[in-house]
Design a protein around this motif. Structure first.
Motif, PDB file in Angstrom:
ATOM      1  N   VAL A  76      55.837  -1.917  63.809  1.00  0.00           N
ATOM      2  CA  VAL A  76      55.503  -2.811  64.908  1.00  0.00           C
ATOM      3  C   VAL A  76      53.975  -3.460  64.596  1.00  0.00           C
ATOM      4  CG1 VAL A  76      54.314  -2.835  67.476  1.00  0.00           C
ATOM      5  CG2 VAL A  76      56.037  -1.494  66.707  1.00  0.00           C
ATOM      6  N   ALA A  77      53.074  -2.569  63.554  1.00  0.00           N
ATOM      7  CA  ALA A  77      51.736  -3.871  64.085  1.00  0.00           C
ATOM      8  C   ALA A  77      52.442  -4.259  62.341  1.00  0.00           C
ATOM      9  CB  ALA A  77      51.551  -2.465  62.731  1.00  0.00           C
ATOM     10  N   ARG A  78      53.614  -3.869  61.622  1.00  0.00           N
ATOM     11  CA  ARG A  78      53.604  -5.189  59.933  1.00  0.00           C
ATOM     12  C   ARG A  78      55.040  -6.393  60.352  1.00  0.00           C
ATOM     13  NH1 ARG A  78      52.752  -2.378  55.221  1.00  0.00           N
ATOM     14  NH2 ARG A  78      53.709  -4.520  54.475  1.00  0.00           N
ATOM     15  N   ALA A  79      55.503  -6.416  61.921  1.00  0.00           N
ATOM     16  CA  ALA A  79      56.797  -6.747  62.676  1.00  0.00           C
ATOM     17  C   ALA A  79      55.535  -7.326  63.448  1.00  0.00           C
ATOM     18  CB  ALA A  79      57.444  -6.933  62.311  1.00  0.00           C
ATOM     19  N   ALA A 101      55.897   2.499  71.133  1.00  0.00           N
ATOM     20  CA  ALA A 101      54.587   1.918  69.950  1.00  0.00           C
ATOM     21  C   ALA A 101      54.430   0.118  70.699  1.00  0.00           C
ATOM     22  CB  ALA A 101      55.427   1.557  68.722  1.00  0.00           C
ATOM     23  N   LEU A 102      55.576  -0.700  71.059  1.00  0.00           N
ATOM     24  CA  LEU A 102      55.010  -1.942  71.754  1.00  0.00           C
ATOM     25  C   LEU A 102      53.999  -2.022  72.828  1.00  0.00           C
ATOM     26  CD1 LEU A 102      58.297  -3.957  71.063  1.00  0.00           C
ATOM     27  CD2 LEU A 102      56.500  -4.511  69.839  1.00  0.00           C
ATOM     28  N   ARG A 103      54.839  -0.914  73.899  1.00  0.00           N
ATOM     29  CA  ARG A 103      54.016  -1.555  74.964  1.00  0.00           C
ATOM     30  C   ARG A 103      52.567  -0.521  74.983  1.00  0.00           C
ATOM     31  NH1 ARG A 103      56.736   2.531  79.619  1.00  0.00           N
ATOM     32  NH2 ARG A 103      56.695   4.013  77.858  1.00  0.00           N
ATOM     33  N   THR A 104      52.018   0.001  73.677  1.00  0.00           N
ATOM     34  CA  THR A 104      51.395   1.179  73.282  1.00  0.00           C
ATOM     35  C   THR A 104      49.879  -0.415  72.540  1.00  0.00           C
ATOM     36  OG1 THR A 104      52.288   3.088  72.235  1.00  0.00           O
ATOM     37  CG2 THR A 104      49.649   2.663  72.512  1.00  0.00           C
ATOM     38  N   HIS A 105      50.921  -0.925  72.189  1.00  0.00           N
ATOM     39  CA  HIS A 105      49.795  -1.748  71.680  1.00  0.00           C
ATOM     40  C   HIS A 105      50.049  -3.719  72.259  1.00  0.00           C
ATOM     41  CE1 HIS A 105      48.855   0.050  67.358  1.00  0.00           C
ATOM     42  NE2 HIS A 105      49.772   0.830  68.000  1.00  0.00           N
ATOM     43  N   GLY A 106      50.278  -3.544  73.398  1.00  0.00           N
ATOM     44  CA  GLY A 106      50.252  -4.756  74.228  1.00  0.00           C
ATOM     45  C   GLY A 106      51.545  -5.922  73.839  1.00  0.00           C
ATOM     46  N   GLN A 107      52.126  -5.222  72.895  1.00  0.00           N
ATOM     47  CA  GLN A 107      52.862  -6.438  72.650  1.00  0.00           C
ATOM     48  C   GLN A 107      54.337  -6.016  73.108  1.00  0.00           C
ATOM     49  OE1 GLN A 107      52.505  -4.693  68.186  1.00  0.00           O
ATOM     50  NE2 GLN A 107      52.603  -7.043  68.192  1.00  0.00           N
ATOM     51  N   GLN A 123      74.442   1.066  81.010  1.00  0.00           N
ATOM     52  CA  GLN A 123      73.784   2.355  81.308  1.00  0.00           C
ATOM     53  C   GLN A 123      72.857   2.555  80.589  1.00  0.00           C
ATOM     54  OE1 GLN A 123      76.998   5.465  79.741  1.00  0.00           O
ATOM     55  NE2 GLN A 123      77.499   5.693  81.527  1.00  0.00           N
ATOM     56  N   SER A 124      72.424   2.170  79.290  1.00  0.00           N
ATOM     57  CA  SER A 124      71.248   1.342  78.899  1.00  0.00           C
ATOM     58  C   SER A 124      70.490   1.032  79.357  1.00  0.00           C
ATOM     59  CB  SER A 124      71.356   1.210  77.300  1.00  0.00           C
ATOM     60  OG  SER A 124      72.485   2.369  76.664  1.00  0.00           O
ATOM     61  N   ILE A 125      70.832  -0.544  79.726  1.00  0.00           N
ATOM     62  CA  ILE A 125      70.007  -1.429  80.211  1.00  0.00           C
ATOM     63  C   ILE A 125      69.237  -1.210  81.269  1.00  0.00           C
ATOM     64  CG2 ILE A 125      70.173  -3.983  80.921  1.00  0.00           C
ATOM     65  CD1 ILE A 125      70.463  -4.184  78.461  1.00  0.00           C
ATOM     66  N   ASP A 126      70.281  -0.284  81.699  1.00  0.00           N
ATOM     67  CA  ASP A 126      70.183   0.655  83.298  1.00  0.00           C
ATOM     68  C   ASP A 126      68.970   1.297  83.445  1.00  0.00           C
ATOM     69  OD1 ASP A 126      71.683  -0.881  84.907  1.00  0.00           O
ATOM     70  OD2 ASP A 126      72.775   0.586  85.904  1.00  0.00           O
ATOM     71  N   ARG A 127      68.447   2.306  82.498  1.00  0.00           N
ATOM     72  CA  ARG A 127      67.736   3.115  82.362  1.00  0.00           C
ATOM     73  C   ARG A 127      66.306   2.419  81.553  1.00  0.00           C
ATOM     74  NH1 ARG A 127      72.314   6.595  80.724  1.00  0.00           N
ATOM     75  NH2 ARG A 127      71.689   5.959  78.289  1.00  0.00           N
ATOM     76  N   LEU A 128      66.746   1.251  80.401  1.00  0.00           N
ATOM     77  CA  LEU A 128      65.509   1.435  80.267  1.00  0.00           C
ATOM     78  C   LEU A 128      64.842   0.412  80.985  1.00  0.00           C
ATOM     79  CD1 LEU A 128      67.815   0.342  76.626  1.00  0.00           C
ATOM     80  CD2 LEU A 128      65.394   1.587  77.154  1.00  0.00           C
ATOM     81  N   SER A 129      65.169  -0.769  81.431  1.00  0.00           N
ATOM     82  CA  SER A 129      64.677  -1.605  83.086  1.00  0.00           C
ATOM     83  C   SER A 129      63.848  -0.472  83.537  1.00  0.00           C
ATOM     84  CB  SER A 129      65.566  -2.133  83.763  1.00  0.00           C
ATOM     85  OG  SER A 129      66.616  -2.841  82.947  1.00  0.00           O
ATOM     86  N   VAL A 130      64.030   0.411  84.044  1.00  0.00           N
ATOM     87  CA  VAL A 130      63.504   1.036  85.248  1.00  0.00           C
ATOM     88  C   VAL A 130      62.302   2.401  84.476  1.00  0.00           C
ATOM     89  CG1 VAL A 130      63.393   3.275  86.281  1.00  0.00           C
ATOM     90  CG2 VAL A 130      64.977   1.735  86.594  1.00  0.00           C
ATOM     91  N   ASP A 131      62.709   1.958  82.756  1.00  0.00           N
ATOM     92  CA  ASP A 131      61.814   2.483  82.572  1.00  0.00           C
ATOM     93  C   ASP A 131      60.207   2.029  81.489  1.00  0.00           C
ATOM     94  OD1 ASP A 131      63.858   5.566  81.051  1.00  0.00           O
ATOM     95  OD2 ASP A 131      62.659   4.942  82.888  1.00  0.00           O
ATOM     96  N   TYR A 132      60.691   0.847  81.475  1.00  0.00           N
ATOM     97  CA  TYR A 132      59.989  -0.492  80.801  1.00  0.00           C
ATOM     98  C   TYR A 132      60.052  -1.638  81.818  1.00  0.00           C
ATOM     99  CZ  TYR A 132      60.362   3.079  77.440  1.00  0.00           C
ATOM    100  OH  TYR A 132      59.937   4.067  76.108  1.00  0.00           O
TER     101      TYR A 132
END
Ligand code: AVJ
Length: 323
Positions: A76-79, A101-107, A123-132
């Motif tokens: 994440v730091a490089r890209a 990693a993106l959330r930690t670095h506010g990106q 299923q993936s989108i539903d779960r990820l939308s809640v967690d992020y």
């Protein structure tokens, strides 16, 4: 599928497009009949693959996750991506390590996931939308071979293609896939590619022929997929699973071997297959790489390896590629 707007799901056509049927027909009529690997991943096949990832002999998934756990912050730091794009998302576990990693670095702002299996994607989108909740998620039901044009605008993206799935492509398919992907990349984009590495053939073959027979069931399931989708009358009990490492091509092959002589019909393709006992159908190749062979593939596409992340045993690698 968006978590905030009506989806842009690919039209689920009820009748399979003729060209798909024609391509399958041609593939089955080859000297060595072949079933394209994408047919392995119906809901049942995707579920069986999830079970494969937990088998002790199938080291790839846990090794890739361990590499990613150690490398996510550096990647994440490089890209420095504002957008994540995952090709062939599976169950969405690995993308979480990058989202963390993106959330930690506010990106990061958006995450687009392309997958051929609509159920898994939803299923993936539903779960990820809640967690992020700070990310906007978008799902695209499609095939990474044909739908790269639907991934949105280039620029500040980290495209990820995990699990060594790039190894499923025949070398000529892989060349055109990486070439098209590179052409669609801006200089500020990066591609994170998971690749299984060349190693002791016995270790490779064990990973594709587990004693519990989960891989055999995964392989045999493709016959039921063809029966359902193309009006086939394959009898799965008439075939056995075979997996072997082809040293010359540096790839694992999965095949189905006819236990006895049998005539098979695929009504929707107007195709009959007369198989002798011992006749084989190839169902998947899984190419294995070295850093040098990947470097050569990448260079052909106009990409170079910016970073090479691997594990202590050199079983698997994540390559960060740039234009
Ligand atoms: C999901 C394509 C990476 O090639 O190792 C696992 C599929 N096939 N066991 C692989 C697979 C048999 C897997 N990929």
């Amino acid at each position: 599928v968006r978590n905030d707007a009506p989806g842009d799901l690919a039209p689920r056509s009820s009748t399979r497009p003729v060209d798909e049927g024609a391509a399958l027909r041609e593939s089955l009529l080859q000297e060595l009949p072949e079933i394209p690997a994408r047919y392995l991943y119906d809901d049942k096949g995707s579920e069986l693959f999830e079970r494969i990832t937990e088998l002790s002999v199938y080291y790839q998934t846990r090794t890739e996750i361990a590499i990613l756990e150690n490398a996510a912050v550096d990647i994440v730091a490089r890209a420095r991506p504002r957008h994540l794009v995952e090709l062939g998302s599976g169950a969405g576990r690995k993308i979480r390590l990058l989202l963390d990693a993106l959330r930690t670095h506010g990106q990061g702002a958006t995450c687009t996931m392309l997958d051929i299996n609509e159920l898994f994607l939803l299923q993936s989108i539903d779960r990820l939308s809640v967690d992020y909740p700070t990310f906007a998620f978008r799902g695209i039901v499609g095939d990474f071979l044909t739908d790269l044009g639907r991934l949105g605008p280039a620029g500040e993206r980290l495209l990820v293609f995990f699990a060594g799935t790039v190894g499923n492509l025949h070398p000529d398919e892989r060349r055109s896939f990486l070439g098209e992907l590179a052409q669609r990349m801006a200089d500020s984009d990066a591609l994170l590619l998971g690749v299984d590495l060349v190693k002791d053939p016995a270790r490779l073959e064990a990973a594709y022929d587990d004693p519990e027979g989960v891989t055999a069931a995964f392989n045999l399931n493709v016959l039921s997929v063809l029966n359902r989708r193309f009006g086939g009358d394959f009898d799965p009990s008439g075939f056995r699973h075979r997996a072997f490492y082809d040293r010359e091509n540096a790839w694992i092959e999965m095949r189905l071997v006819a236990r006895r002589r049998q005539d098979v019909r695929l009504a929707a393709l107007d195709l009959g297959l007369d198989l002798d006992a011992g006749a084989e159908i190839r169902t998947e190749i899984s190419c294995k790489f070295t850093r040098a062979s990947l470097e050569a593939c990448a260079a052909e596409a106009g990409l170079s390896i910016d970073r090479w992340y691997t594990d202590p045993e050199d079983l698997f690698a994540l390559a960060l590629l740039r234009r």
